[in-house]
Design a protein around this motif. Structure first.
Motif, mmCIF file in Angstrom:
data_model
loop_
_atom_site.group_PDB
_atom_site.id
_atom_site.type_symbol
_atom_site.label_atom_id
_atom_site.label_comp_id
_atom_site.label_asym_id
_atom_site.label_seq_id
_atom_site.Cartn_x
_atom_site.Cartn_y
_atom_site.Cartn_z
ATOM 1 N N GLY A 21 8.060 -28.146 -31.862
ATOM 2 C CA GLY A 21 9.202 -27.330 -31.510
ATOM 3 C C GLY A 21 9.280 -27.066 -30.015
ATOM 4 O O GLY A 21 8.328 -27.307 -29.273
ATOM 5 N N LEU A 22 10.436 -26.572 -29.600
ATOM 6 C CA LEU A 22 10.681 -26.179 -28.213
ATOM 7 C C LEU A 22 11.370 -24.824 -28.218
ATOM 8 O O LEU A 22 12.126 -24.501 -29.137
ATOM 9 C CB LEU A 22 11.599 -27.184 -27.517
ATOM 10 N N ASP A 23 11.129 -24.043 -27.160
ATOM 11 C CA ASP A 23 11.882 -22.808 -27.004
ATOM 12 C C ASP A 23 12.843 -22.933 -25.831
ATOM 13 O O ASP A 23 12.901 -23.982 -25.174
ATOM 14 C CB ASP A 23 10.950 -21.600 -26.857
ATOM 15 N N ASP A 24 13.600 -21.889 -25.560
ATOM 16 C CA ASP A 24 14.598 -21.963 -24.497
ATOM 17 C C ASP A 24 13.997 -21.912 -23.096
ATOM 18 O O ASP A 24 14.694 -22.097 -22.106
ATOM 19 C CB ASP A 24 15.659 -20.877 -24.672
ATOM 20 N N GLN A 25 12.686 -21.689 -22.999
ATOM 21 C CA GLN A 25 11.976 -21.697 -21.723
ATOM 22 C C GLN A 25 11.334 -23.052 -21.437
ATOM 23 O O GLN A 25 10.674 -23.225 -20.421
ATOM 24 C CB GLN A 25 10.899 -20.608 -21.708
ATOM 25 N N GLY A 26 11.478 -24.005 -22.375
ATOM 26 C CA GLY A 26 10.916 -25.334 -22.195
ATOM 27 C C GLY A 26 9.462 -25.462 -22.612
ATOM 28 O O GLY A 26 8.810 -26.451 -22.304
ATOM 29 N N ARG A 27 8.933 -24.475 -23.322
ATOM 30 C CA ARG A 27 7.562 -24.570 -23.825
ATOM 31 C C ARG A 27 7.559 -25.367 -25.120
ATOM 32 O O ARG A 27 8.496 -25.299 -25.905
ATOM 33 C CB ARG A 27 6.968 -23.184 -24.051
ATOM 34 N N ALA A 28 6.476 -26.108 -25.328
ATOM 35 C CA ALA A 28 6.329 -26.942 -26.518
ATOM 36 C C ALA A 28 5.399 -26.261 -27.511
ATOM 37 O O ALA A 28 4.472 -25.539 -27.123
ATOM 38 C CB ALA A 28 5.770 -28.304 -26.128
ATOM 39 N N TYR A 29 5.628 -26.517 -28.791
ATOM 40 C CA TYR A 29 4.851 -25.895 -29.864
ATOM 41 C C TYR A 29 4.453 -26.955 -30.879
ATOM 42 O O TYR A 29 5.218 -27.871 -31.158
ATOM 43 C CB TYR A 29 5.674 -24.821 -30.578
ATOM 44 N N ILE A 30 3.256 -26.787 -31.434
ATOM 45 C CA ILE A 30 2.801 -27.588 -32.569
ATOM 46 C C ILE A 30 2.356 -26.596 -33.627
ATOM 47 O O ILE A 30 1.543 -25.705 -33.349
ATOM 48 C CB ILE A 30 1.627 -28.510 -32.210
ATOM 49 N N GLY A 31 2.899 -26.737 -34.834
ATOM 50 C CA GLY A 31 2.547 -25.817 -35.901
ATOM 51 C C GLY A 31 2.346 -26.543 -37.214
ATOM 52 O O GLY A 31 2.827 -27.649 -37.414
ATOM 53 N N SER A 32 1.624 -25.889 -38.098
ATOM 54 C CA SER A 32 1.418 -26.390 -39.449
ATOM 55 C C SER A 32 2.543 -25.863 -40.327
ATOM 56 O O SER A 32 3.076 -24.778 -40.090
ATOM 57 C CB SER A 32 0.073 -25.907 -39.985
ATOM 58 N N THR A 33 2.901 -26.601 -41.337
ATOM 59 C CA THR A 33 3.944 -26.128 -42.249
ATOM 60 C C THR A 33 3.390 -25.166 -43.293
ATOM 61 O O THR A 33 4.156 -24.528 -44.001
ATOM 62 C CB THR A 33 4.630 -27.308 -42.959
ATOM 63 N N THR A 34 2.075 -25.030 -43.379
ATOM 64 C CA THR A 34 1.496 -24.122 -44.371
ATOM 65 C C THR A 34 1.470 -22.675 -43.899
ATOM 66 O O THR A 34 1.330 -21.776 -44.713
ATOM 67 C CB THR A 34 0.071 -24.560 -44.757
ATOM 68 N N ASP A 35 1.584 -22.454 -42.587
ATOM 69 C CA ASP A 35 1.589 -21.097 -42.044
ATOM 70 C C ASP A 35 2.552 -21.041 -40.864
ATOM 71 O O ASP A 35 2.210 -21.461 -39.758
ATOM 72 C CB ASP A 35 0.180 -20.685 -41.611
ATOM 73 N N ALA A 36 3.731 -20.523 -41.097
ATOM 74 C CA ALA A 36 4.778 -20.517 -40.070
ATOM 75 C C ALA A 36 4.449 -19.629 -38.882
ATOM 76 O O ALA A 36 5.070 -19.739 -37.834
ATOM 77 C CB ALA A 36 6.096 -20.077 -40.698
ATOM 78 N N THR A 37 3.457 -18.748 -39.002
ATOM 79 C CA THR A 37 3.128 -17.830 -37.912
ATOM 80 C C THR A 37 2.017 -18.348 -37.009
ATOM 81 O O THR A 37 1.694 -17.715 -36.009
ATOM 82 C CB THR A 37 2.716 -16.458 -38.463
ATOM 83 N N THR A 38 1.427 -19.483 -37.344
ATOM 84 C CA THR A 38 0.321 -20.021 -36.564
ATOM 85 C C THR A 38 0.743 -21.307 -35.880
ATOM 86 O O THR A 38 1.230 -22.228 -36.523
ATOM 87 C CB THR A 38 -0.902 -20.293 -37.472
ATOM 88 N N TYR A 39 0.568 -21.352 -34.555
ATOM 89 C CA TYR A 39 0.919 -22.542 -33.785
ATOM 90 C C TYR A 39 0.204 -22.501 -32.448
ATOM 91 O O TYR A 39 -0.339 -21.467 -32.066
ATOM 92 C CB TYR A 39 2.434 -22.642 -33.575
ATOM 93 N N VAL A 40 0.184 -23.630 -31.776
ATOM 94 C CA VAL A 40 -0.313 -23.692 -30.402
ATOM 95 C C VAL A 40 0.881 -23.977 -29.504
ATOM 96 O O VAL A 40 1.859 -24.606 -29.912
ATOM 97 C CB VAL A 40 -1.420 -24.752 -30.200
ATOM 98 N N SER A 41 0.784 -23.522 -28.276
ATOM 99 C CA SER A 41 1.893 -23.672 -27.342
ATOM 100 C C SER A 41 1.367 -24.017 -25.957
ATOM 101 O O SER A 41 0.306 -23.540 -25.546
ATOM 102 C CB SER A 41 2.686 -22.371 -27.280
ATOM 103 N N ASP A 42 2.116 -24.842 -25.256
ATOM 104 C CA ASP A 42 1.812 -25.193 -23.874
ATOM 105 C C ASP A 42 3.092 -25.750 -23.265
ATOM 106 O O ASP A 42 4.136 -25.761 -23.910
ATOM 107 C CB ASP A 42 0.665 -26.208 -23.806
ATOM 108 N N SER A 43 2.986 -26.251 -22.060
ATOM 109 C CA SER A 43 4.162 -26.823 -21.413
ATOM 110 C C SER A 43 4.545 -28.141 -22.090
ATOM 111 O O SER A 43 3.724 -28.783 -22.754
ATOM 112 C CB SER A 43 3.885 -27.074 -19.937
ATOM 113 N N LEU A 44 5.776 -28.538 -21.895
ATOM 114 C CA LEU A 44 6.240 -29.822 -22.424
ATOM 115 C C LEU A 44 5.431 -30.960 -21.817
ATOM 116 O O LEU A 44 5.080 -31.924 -22.507
ATOM 117 C CB LEU A 44 7.735 -29.992 -22.145
ATOM 118 N N GLU A 45 5.077 -30.841 -20.542
ATOM 119 C CA GLU A 45 4.263 -31.864 -19.881
ATOM 120 C C GLU A 45 2.881 -31.974 -20.532
ATOM 121 O O GLU A 45 2.355 -33.069 -20.706
ATOM 122 C CB GLU A 45 4.118 -31.556 -18.392
#
Length: 63
Positions: A21-45
């Motif tokens: 996923g992406l947010d409106d600030q350009g940060r990238a996210y990777i999440g599991s579909t088993t827990d919608a509240t848990t993910y890692v985030s960093d820059s798109l780069e």
């Protein structure tokens, strides 16, 4: 709360699903579909660098 626009989940054999996923600030996210509240985030780069490294074999020792 961050508004994340999630892509459709990527699922491998055995229904091990992840989503990107992406947010409106350009940060990238990777999440599991088993827990919608848990993910890692960093820059798109950083996400691009991670994907490139995985594609080149940097994580093959985990398989």
């Amino acid at each position: 709360m961050t508004d994340i626009r999630w892509d459709e989940a990527f699922c491998s054999e055995g229904a091990n699903c992840f989503r990107f996923g992406l947010d409106d600030q350009g940060r990238a996210y990777i999440g599991s579909t088993t827990d919608a509240t848990t993910y890692v985030s960093d820059s798109l780069e950083a996400l691009r660098a991670l994907i490139s490294a995985v594609k080149s074999g940097a994580a093959d020792h985990l398989l």
